[in-house]
Design a protein around this motif. Structure first.
Motif, short mmCIF file in Angstrom:
data_model
loop_
_atom_site.label_atom_id
_atom_site.label_comp_id
_atom_site.label_asym_id
_atom_site.label_seq_id
_atom_site.Cartn_x
_atom_site.Cartn_y
_atom_site.Cartn_z
N ASP A 269 0.85 -1.19 0.00
CA ASP A 269 0.00 0.00 0.00
C ASP A 269 0.89 1.25 0.00
OD1 ASP A 269 -2.37 1.46 0.03
OD2 ASP A 269 -2.35 1.64 2.22
N ILE A 270 0.40 2.29 -0.62
CA ILE A 270 1.11 3.59 -0.65
C ILE A 270 0.13 4.66 -0.18
CG2 ILE A 270 2.27 5.32 -2.08
CD1 ILE A 270 3.09 3.05 -3.98
N GLN A 271 0.49 5.36 0.87
CA GLN A 271 -0.33 6.45 1.41
C GLN A 271 0.49 7.73 1.38
OE1 GLN A 271 -3.49 6.38 2.35
NE2 GLN A 271 -3.81 4.16 2.13
N THR A 272 -0.08 8.79 0.79
CA THR A 272 0.62 10.08 0.68
C THR A 272 -0.24 11.17 1.31
OG1 THR A 272 1.74 9.41 -1.34
CG2 THR A 272 1.60 11.77 -0.90
N LEU A 273 0.38 11.96 2.17
CA LEU A 273 -0.30 13.10 2.79
C LEU A 273 0.66 14.29 2.76
CD1 LEU A 273 -2.73 14.25 4.32
CD2 LEU A 273 -1.65 13.50 6.46
N ARG A 274 0.30 15.26 1.92
CA ARG A 274 1.09 16.48 1.74
C ARG A 274 2.55 16.13 1.41
NH1 ARG A 274 -2.23 17.66 6.21
NH2 ARG A 274 -3.87 19.18 5.72
N SER A 275 3.46 16.39 2.34
CA SER A 275 4.89 16.23 2.04
C SER A 275 5.45 14.87 2.45
CB SER A 275 5.69 17.33 2.76
OG SER A 275 5.54 17.20 4.17
N ARG A 276 4.59 13.93 2.81
CA ARG A 276 5.05 12.63 3.28
C ARG A 276 4.36 11.51 2.52
NH1 ARG A 276 4.48 11.41 9.57
NH2 ARG A 276 6.13 12.97 9.57
N SER A 277 5.15 10.49 2.17
CA SER A 277 4.61 9.29 1.53
C SER A 277 5.12 8.06 2.28
CB SER A 277 5.02 9.22 0.06
OG SER A 277 4.43 8.10 -0.57
N VAL A 278 4.23 7.08 2.51
CA VAL A 278 4.57 5.87 3.26
C VAL A 278 4.26 4.66 2.39
CG1 VAL A 278 4.13 4.46 5.30
CG2 VAL A 278 4.17 6.97 5.48
N LEU A 279 5.28 3.81 2.20
CA LEU A 279 5.12 2.53 1.50
C LEU A 279 5.07 1.43 2.57
CD1 LEU A 279 5.22 0.68 -1.04
CD2 LEU A 279 7.73 0.75 -0.81
N SER A 280 4.00 0.67 2.60
CA SER A 280 3.85 -0.39 3.60
C SER A 280 3.66 -1.74 2.92
CB SER A 280 2.67 -0.09 4.53
OG SER A 280 1.46 -0.06 3.80
#
Length: 335
Positions: A269-280
């Motif tokens: 999964d890839i979640q992006t919020l403003r200046s941050r992106s998280v790959l889980s």
């Protein structure tokens, strides 16, 4: 019984004498504090919209009074000659017998010299008062919000009216509240990202509190990745990779394992919020280890940083890294 017209405070003859005398006292255009016959002129200052009171006293109950504005008769006694509903005479007894002129909702057009004539035994005396009208500052035009690329030039403007003419100053609304030179225009050359934000135009004179308006300056710049971290690398365990980037406009993110671009899929999964992106990844398998790259993109450019995700034999569970730290991150030469 025959009801006649109320008796005026002046006879026709005395009124003619007043007008004749007044013509000697009042030049056609006299500034505050000066007269053509060296007669002192008092100055009363009023703010636009307020009520002005020009004081005059008859000294005794036998004297008669008249008010004139330039060459126009406004009052003779309590007989009103002016058609302006804002104008009235304030009368009072006591030792001085007040005979003051009151002007409500003062306008700039009311500014000028007024004369109070006091007549006693056909010996008129006049006092002159100059009404000065001040107008609070009002900003009537200001630059719209501005967007510029870093290194460009910015020109802002702010127009204001008032009496006296207001002075205009600028400040950058930051914790330091940096102030700029006074003037209707503010020019910034080779603007930097630190100069982005809200700018305030302030117009002030001594008529009232300052008038302010603000606008926003947006400075576009290409992305830069300032942090990349990971947690969890053991097989069958969950893994998280976090990437943070700065840039204006806010950058979009892309993730790669090796040269393969990653998208949302089962277990990833890839979640992006403003200046941050998280790959889980919920369930690590051997084929998911490798070199992971975060790419940040906006209209001015792109930046990339990589981080190796290794099996437990070569990496400790829960390790973390920063761009430029022990776990190296580098720009991809092919981006």
């Amino acid at each position: 019984m025959v009801v006649g017209r109320p008796v005026m405070c002046f006879s026709v003859q005395s009124l003619a004498g007043v007008i004749f005398t007044f013509s000697w006292f009042l030049p056609s255009c006299v500034p505050a504090g000066r007269t053509g016959d060296s007669t002192l002129v008092d100055t009363v200052t009023s703010r636009q919209g307020d009520t002005a009171l020009l004081r005059c006293y008859l000294r005794d109950g036998l004297a008669k009074g008249a008010w004139l504005n330039r060459s126009s008769i406004m009052f003779t006694g309590d007989d009103k000659w002016s058609a302006d509903p804002r104008v009235s005479v304030v009368m009072g007894g006591g030792n001085q017998h007040e005979y003051s002129l009151q002007i409500q909702r003062v306008e700039v057009s009311d500014e000028g010299r007024y004369t109070c004539i006091v007549q006693n035994n056909l010996n008129p005396q006049s006092s002159h008062i100059y009404l000065s009208v001040k107008v609070p500052p009002r900003i009537y035009d200001v630059s719209p919000d501005v967007t510029v690329n870093e290194g460009g030039n910015v020109s802002l403007f702010c127009m204001a009216s008032g009496r006296p003419e207001p002075t205009i100053s600028w400040r950058h609304i930051t914790p330091l509240a940096m102030k700029y030179q006074a003037g209707e225009e503010l020019n910034i050359s080779s603007i930097t990202r630190d100069q982005a934000g809200e700018y305030e135009c302030l117009a002030q004179n001594d008529a009232s509190a300052p008038n302010t308006k603000s606008l926003r300056v947006t400075v576009n710049y290409s992305p830069s990745i300032h942090e990349m971290k990971f947690t969890g690398v053991a097989v069958t365990r969950a893994a998280l990779l976090r990437c943070e980037a700065l840039g204006v406009p806010t950058p979009a993110f892309e993730w790669y394992r090796g040269t393969k671009r990653l998208t949302r899929s089962q277990g990833t999964d890839i979640q992006t919020l403003r200046s941050r992106s998280v790959l889980s990844m919920t369930n690590m398998t051997q084929d998911r280890y490798g070199n992971y790259t975060c790419v940040a993109v906006n209209m001015l450019g792109r930046a990339a940083a990589s981080l190796p995700l290794l099996p437990p034999s070569t990496a400790s569970h829960g390790s973390a890294g920063r761009v430029g730290g022990a776990l190296a991150a580098w720009l991809l030469p092919w981006l």
